[in-house]
Design a protein around this motif. Structure first.
Motif, short mmCIF file in Angstrom:
data_model
loop_
_atom_site.label_atom_id
_atom_site.label_comp_id
_atom_site.label_asym_id
_atom_site.label_seq_id
_atom_site.Cartn_x
_atom_site.Cartn_y
_atom_site.Cartn_z
N ASP A 143 0.81 -1.23 0.00
CA ASP A 143 0.00 0.00 0.00
C ASP A 143 0.84 1.28 0.00
O ASP A 143 0.30 2.38 -0.10
N TRP A 144 2.15 1.14 0.14
CA TRP A 144 2.99 2.36 0.05
C TRP A 144 3.00 2.86 -1.42
O TRP A 144 3.08 4.04 -1.67
N ASN A 145 2.91 1.92 -2.33
CA ASN A 145 2.68 2.17 -3.76
C ASN A 145 3.60 3.23 -4.40
O ASN A 145 3.20 4.38 -4.57
#
Lengths: 450, 298
Positions: A132-134
């Motif tokens: 989710d840091w993406n």
């Protein structure tokens, strides 16, 4: 004797302490303690130039320290001082810093010289970077300077600057039947017609010409180098470059007296007080005409895309990144910090709690919260900012001239040449021909093979 | 103990007492100067690994200097700035000292005001003059407007930029020459001017034949100090003009600064600085020699 002495040293207090420690260890096994404070005892050394982003971030650093167990020593200096310190530290192979600001103008040079760690090694490891840091969430145009020729990433941008046009006195323009200029020709006309009306100057600018001027040169189809970053032969004496210089010098005829030595603050103040009608500069300097409490022109101001040239529509943009020096001692801890500082959560906090809008995460810029905060008088400033910031990442990276390691030398020559034209010391053709020769000589002196 | 024994002991004590100061002086003044010269013999660039120790063509930087138009221009600008500001400072300082060399409490009080510019940090002086020269907020421009007089943009005008630096530099350093000349004037015995008055000399003649010979060495010394110091007008140039417009106010040390800090050419910048240093030393020695020669002739 020995046994007696040992027995006497085993006091009741020591026995109690030992039992308590055993009980604690039984309750929280060692691996769990390590997970809770993964970087306990580490002091992370980082450096950047002074910027509001870091001032705001510093408020949250204690939370990060608490979470990770590390101490963060963040040194902030003035931009030129920081650039010198970091340049010297990195190029001498030092390991004083664990993370650094990768200054936009120095990025290519640092990456080419192998002074920074490849961050793909961190983002590619699921144990180090959660999905989710993406990394792909960062606006591509802002990330272009932090990639090498093969596409590896050496920095993530924490700050974006997108060139926009601010107009402070639409009331005057409407009275004269003038519309928002969309082309260079219309810009010239509006500046000339407004200049002097009601004591207002047609436009204002500031002294760093090698930032303000290139969009005009590129707008006419020219560039600073022939084809950067591959071909860095200066291209200052091309007809297009000469045309750009003449055009911008003409525009400044409608600027306030002394504009050549104006600082950004002076220019901004001229806009906020309605003494100048147009200012084309990074969003952070232009949008205060709508957002600042000091602004006396809130009702009559507009912020729009800067006008397009006859050949290209290349508004300037930049970004600043965070990276890890190749020789950093605590690379994993540094990545933990960068990951946290540029996380969607912290980015959103800065936007919502402090109105800091120049973030580079697309998900934040396009979020409802951001849009709500940055839409003023029906103008979606975030959309404008994102549009301009993305441009160099789409098709030609027209900002490549700016991150070429040869730019500081050529940019300095360009500044001087432009001032000679603007003050009438030399015609544009002569000034730019001399500048071309000087730029080539200076680059050769500095060891560039042309 | 013999007399020579006492002398030896004294010598040893003096050497012992001076050693720490000499070590500090060597570390803070001589070593950096040596490093500057060493660096000037390399093509040192911050981002070129190994360039700091590349002595393969040691005089390359010096050979390039005469063909560098900005360096040559910077010397000419420096010469104009130095000569004009030193002349102004010496002449105005002398005039002021002559006017204020009167025994009066008010004048004594007024003298302290003249010291203010000299004791201000140079960057503060530069900020003050930046405000004075800023057309949109300056009282100077408001006054000119009130008098229906249009002033050009002083710091960005080709014709006035250097003059504006000279004016600010003169304001800052005038008190130095003023103080020096005033001190010299106060050492002149009253009998000389009284005798001249009795002989019928007027004030101008008293100045020319009595005061001027007394203060001439001081004028030369303060002029020399100011000449050497005038190469340090950096804060004014940095803040007021940035060396512009174009290269109109780009003096040698500002050019060296740009080379080192903007374009990272540390080696070349060092060579520029070394040449500047040599020129300043040469001028100083020349002036000292002239002073000695004059004293010997007298």
């Amino acid at each position: 004797m020995k046994t007696a002495s040992r027995a006497s040293s085993l006091t009741r207090r020591k026995l109690l302490k030992a039992s308590a420690a055993t009980a604690a260890l039984a309750a929280f096994p060692a691996p769990l303690i390590a997970q809770t404070k993964p970087f306990a005892g580490v002091t992370l050394h980082g450096a950047s130039f002074q910027h509001r982003f870091f001032t705001l971030l510093q408020k949250y650093i204690p939370e990060f320290e608490e979470k990770t167990g590390m101490k963060v020593d963040l040194q902030l200096s003035a931009l030129p001082v920081y650039n010198q310190q970091a340049n010297l530290e990195l190029s001498s192979g030092g390991s004083a810093y664990d993370f650094v600001n990768v200054t936009f103008t120095l990025a290519t040079r640092w990456i080419a010289a192998g002074l920074l760690a490849n961050l793909d090694e961190f983002t590619g490891d699921a144990n180090l970077t959660p999905a989710d840091w993406n990394p792909k969430d960062f606006v591509d145009g802002a990330q272009v300077p932090y990639r090498d020729a093969k596409g590896a990433t050496y920095g993530y941008s924490w700050e974006g600057g997108a060139m926009l046009m601010g107009l402070s006195r639409m009331d005057l323009m409407e009275k004269k039947g003038l519309k928002i200029p969309k082309t260079f020709a219309e810009l010239q006309q509006v500046c000339a017609e407004i200049n002097g009306t009601d004591g207002v100057s047609g436009m204002v600018s500031w002294f760093l010409h090698n930032w303000n001027l290139p969009p005009y040169i590129q707008g006419f189809g020219g560039n600073i180098f022939k084809k950067p970053p591959g071909d860095v032969m200066p291209a200052l004496n091309t007809p297009e470059a000469i045309q750009g210089v003449e055009f911008y010098a003409n525009l400044l005829k409608s600027a306030p007296k002394g504009v050549l030595t104006y600082t950004e603050d002076q220019a901004r103040q001229a806009m906020l007080t309605g003494r100048a009608n147009i200012f084309i500069h990074s969003s952070a300097w232009v949008t205060p005409i709508l957002l600042s409490e000091e602004s006396k022109v809130k009702d009559t101001a507009r912020v729009v895309r800067s006008p397009a040239g006859p050949v290209h529509d290349y508004p300037a943009s930049n970004s600043q990144g965070l990276g890890i020096p190749k020789n950093a001692k605590n690379q994993k801890a540094a990545w933990e910090f960068i990951k946290w500082a540029l996380s969607p959560e912290i980015s959103m906090k800065l936007v919502k709690e402090h109105g800091h809008s120049s973030v580079c995460r697309r998900s934040i810029i396009t979020s409802d919260e951001y849009r709500k905060l940055n839409t003023v008088n029906g103008q979606d400033l975030g959309a404008l900012y994102l549009e301009v910031l993305e441009l160099p990442g789409k098709g030609e990276n027209y900002m490549a001239y700016r991150t070429s390691k040869e730019f500081p030398i050529v940019g300095d020559v360009l500044n001087k040449a432009f001032e000679q034209v603007a003050t009438g010391q030399l015609p544009a053709k002569d000034a730019m021909s001399a500048a071309q020769d000087q730029a080539i000589a200076a680059l050769r002196r500095a060891g560039t093979k042309l | 103990m013999s007399e020579s024994g006492i002398d030896d002991e004294r010598r040893r004590f003096i050497a012992f007492a001076l050693t720490p100061s000499l070590i500090v002086l060597f570390a803070v003044a001589v070593l950096p100067a040596i490093y500057l010269v060493v660096t000037s013999l390399t093509p040192f660039q911050l981002t070129t690994p190994g360039s700091a120790t590349d002595f393969s063509d040691p005089f390359r930087n010096y050979a390039l200097l005469p063909g560098d138009p900005r360096f040559v221009n910077s010397l000419a600008v420096q010469a104009k700035l130095s000569v004009a500001s030193v002349l102004f400072q010496v002449l105005l300082g002398m005039l002021l000292a002559l006017l204020l060399n009167v025994p009066s409490r008010f004048v004594e009080f007024a003298r302290t005001f003249f010291l203010i510019p000299m004791v201000l940090p140079p960057i503060v002086v530069a900020v003050i003059w930046k405000l004075i020269y800023a057309p949109d907020i300056s009282p100077l421009y408001y006054a000119a407007q009130a008098l229906h007089f249009t002033l050009p943009a002083l710091t960005s005008s080709v014709d006035f930029a250097l003059t504006s630096i000279i004016i600010a530099d003169t304001w800052e350093w005038l008190p130095f020459t003023f103080l020096m000349v005033l001190a010299a004037l106060q050492t002149i015995p009253d009998e000389y001017s009284e005798a001249a008055l009795v002989d019928g000399a007027n004030k101008l003649q008293i100045f020319w034949y009595v005061a001027l010979p007394f203060i001439t060495p001081i004028l030369v010394i303060s002029g020399m100090f100011r000449l050497i110091d005038s190469v340090k007008a950096f804060p004014l140039i940095f803040l007021l003009t940035g060396g512009g417009p174009g290269t109109v106010t780009e003096v040698t040390n500002y050019y060296a600064y740009l080379l080192a800090f903007d374009t990272n050419e540390i080696g070349y910048s060092s060579a520029v600085t070394v040449v500047m240093l040599l020129l300043v030393c040469g001028i100083s020695l020349g002036l000292v020699w002239m002073g000695r020669r004059k004293a010997a002739l007298a």
